[in-house]
Design a protein around this motif. Sequence first.
Motif, mmCIF file in Angstrom:
data_model
loop_
_atom_site.group_PDB
_atom_site.id
_atom_site.type_symbol
_atom_site.label_atom_id
_atom_site.label_comp_id
_atom_site.label_asym_id
_atom_site.label_seq_id
_atom_site.Cartn_x
_atom_site.Cartn_y
_atom_site.Cartn_z
ATOM 1 N N GLU A 1 -4.580 13.708 -1.391
ATOM 2 C CA GLU A 1 -4.078 12.377 -1.038
ATOM 3 C C GLU A 1 -4.451 11.364 -2.114
ATOM 4 O OE1 GLU A 1 -4.373 9.062 2.585
ATOM 5 O OE2 GLU A 1 -5.354 11.019 2.768
ATOM 6 N N ALA A 2 -3.444 10.637 -2.582
ATOM 7 C CA ALA A 2 -3.646 9.570 -3.566
ATOM 8 C C ALA A 2 -3.271 8.240 -2.931
ATOM 9 C CB ALA A 2 -2.806 9.820 -4.813
ATOM 10 N N THR B 1 0.855 -1.187 0.000
ATOM 11 C CA THR B 1 0.000 0.000 0.000
ATOM 12 C C THR B 1 0.890 1.236 0.000
ATOM 13 O OG1 THR B 1 -0.138 -0.016 2.426
ATOM 14 C CG2 THR B 1 -1.886 -1.144 1.210
ATOM 15 N N LEU B 2 0.407 2.277 -0.637
ATOM 16 C CA LEU B 2 1.191 3.502 -0.758
ATOM 17 C C LEU B 2 0.268 4.707 -0.657
ATOM 18 C CD1 LEU B 2 4.009 4.753 -1.410
ATOM 19 C CD2 LEU B 2 3.343 4.675 -3.824
ATOM 20 N N ARG B 3 0.638 5.654 0.198
ATOM 21 C CA ARG B 3 -0.082 6.929 0.338
ATOM 22 C C ARG B 3 0.853 8.062 -0.081
ATOM 23 N NH1 ARG B 3 -1.825 7.902 6.266
ATOM 24 N NH2 ARG B 3 -3.052 9.589 5.310
ATOM 25 N N ILE B 4 0.372 8.913 -0.955
ATOM 26 C CA ILE B 4 1.115 10.111 -1.343
ATOM 27 C C ILE B 4 0.250 11.318 -0.987
ATOM 28 C CG2 ILE B 4 2.128 11.414 -3.241
ATOM 29 C CD1 ILE B 4 2.721 8.815 -4.642
ATOM 30 N N PHE C 1 -8.511 8.955 -4.886
ATOM 31 C CA PHE C 1 -7.987 10.314 -4.735
ATOM 32 C C PHE C 1 -8.916 11.112 -3.818
ATOM 33 C CE2 PHE C 1 -7.487 14.775 -6.158
ATOM 34 C CZ PHE C 1 -6.142 14.917 -5.852
ATOM 35 N N PHE C 2 -8.333 11.706 -2.766
ATOM 36 C CA PHE C 2 -9.122 12.404 -1.756
ATOM 37 C C PHE C 2 -8.649 13.848 -1.594
ATOM 38 C CE2 PHE C 2 -9.787 8.011 -0.790
ATOM 39 C CZ PHE C 2 -11.054 7.934 -0.231
ATOM 40 N N ILE C 3 -9.611 14.698 -1.266
ATOM 41 C CA ILE C 3 -9.323 16.086 -0.920
ATOM 42 C C ILE C 3 -9.892 16.350 0.471
ATOM 43 C CG2 ILE C 3 -9.791 18.500 -1.451
ATOM 44 C CD1 ILE C 3 -9.862 17.834 -4.363
ATOM 45 N N ILE D 1 4.901 10.963 2.120
ATOM 46 C CA ILE D 1 4.666 9.647 1.530
ATOM 47 C C ILE D 1 4.774 8.599 2.630
ATOM 48 C CG2 ILE D 1 7.106 9.371 0.913
ATOM 49 C CD1 ILE D 1 6.207 7.766 -1.522
ATOM 50 N N ARG D 2 3.931 7.574 2.549
ATOM 51 C CA ARG D 2 4.001 6.475 3.508
ATOM 52 C C ARG D 2 3.595 5.193 2.804
ATOM 53 N NH1 ARG D 2 7.184 5.052 7.449
ATOM 54 N NH2 ARG D 2 6.201 3.980 9.215
#
Length: 376
Positions: free
Chosen positions: A373-374, A122-125, A346-348, A143-144
């Motif tokens: 956030e993607a 999993t990847l969060r940008i 994709f979140f705002i 990034i995480r």
Amino acid sequence: MQKIKSFLVKGCSISVLSLLGMCAFAQTPAQIETAKETEVPVPQIEMNAPWLFYTIPSWIDASPTLFPPQSDESIVLPAESTENNSWVDHQQKNIRTWADKSATKINNWFGETDPNEPATATLRILIDNEWNKHDNFEIKPRIRGKIKLPTLERKLSVVFGDDSLDNELDNNVGITNENPVGSSDKNLDSKQTRQDNGSLALRWSDLSKRLPFETDFDLGIRSGDDIYARLKASKDWALENDFAFYAEQIFRYGIDSKNYLRTNLELTHARPNHPILSNQFNLTYADSQEDDVTWGNFLFRKHQFFHGNAFSYGLYTNGFYNNHDLRLNSYGPFVSWRQPFLRDWFFIQGDLNYLNDHRNNRSHFIGALVRLEALF
């Protein structure tokens, strides 16, 4: 020696109190096996506080509202339906596929794999943007990522990126960042960004089934050359009348950053098909920070009008304890809105607050934060 004593008194007391609360509900191995066989539900803790657990929620639920009812209906199509619609969708699919293939390749290094339990990644940008009239505009890319390796007997994973994101509650209501502020003459401090996102560690989860709480143990490196070990213990309890309590304790020791201790507590009232009433509190001791102890608290109401949405509003406070001086530093209202935008990956999120700052002699002022956030 004096510094060590100070840490033991101020820091470890926080850890002990939190973990004692967890251990109060510990079970012996025989009890655990019996519970598994009989499928005992989550324990209900009887509380003799009808005013707190019944009167306040009933008052809030009975108050008039202009907001629409709760809903979990999706307003965007799932990624599987849009992954070939545009260049952006195609790139998101490629990154997601590449991450899973890389996880599988790493997992194969440790032995024979189980096709029913594949490795995943999993990847969060994130791009956090913050503005207020005193500090102007600041951009913080974050990034995480996490790679799960099920081949190993222990629940081992690789985590990388901004490790401060793991110090927050998973459902943290506001946009927060405990990393140091970047250079005041730059909107984007590239050097600080590299340091903030430069963590790499191996994580062992659920160290023992006999422990009455969930655990994560990390061993890695952060901020370039800070070798560290980190332990996190967490547990949640079901209370009466749709209340729940969650506690987590984090301790980290780094060669350069030294001691870091954080307690997160959350009390939530979540009635089915009703908005959530919650209080999130955190307490932090760190050798690298200016104050002995800092704390923050969100008291809020949260609505969900569609799937992935969160509309929250409430009161935020923070303060510090330093040199035997306990202070309330900031307080004021805040409002937050989060939703998926065009795609379900994709979140705002936008936060608006009206806070003061006693330490810097600032009266109440407007602050705005926007997070892009993607998810991959």
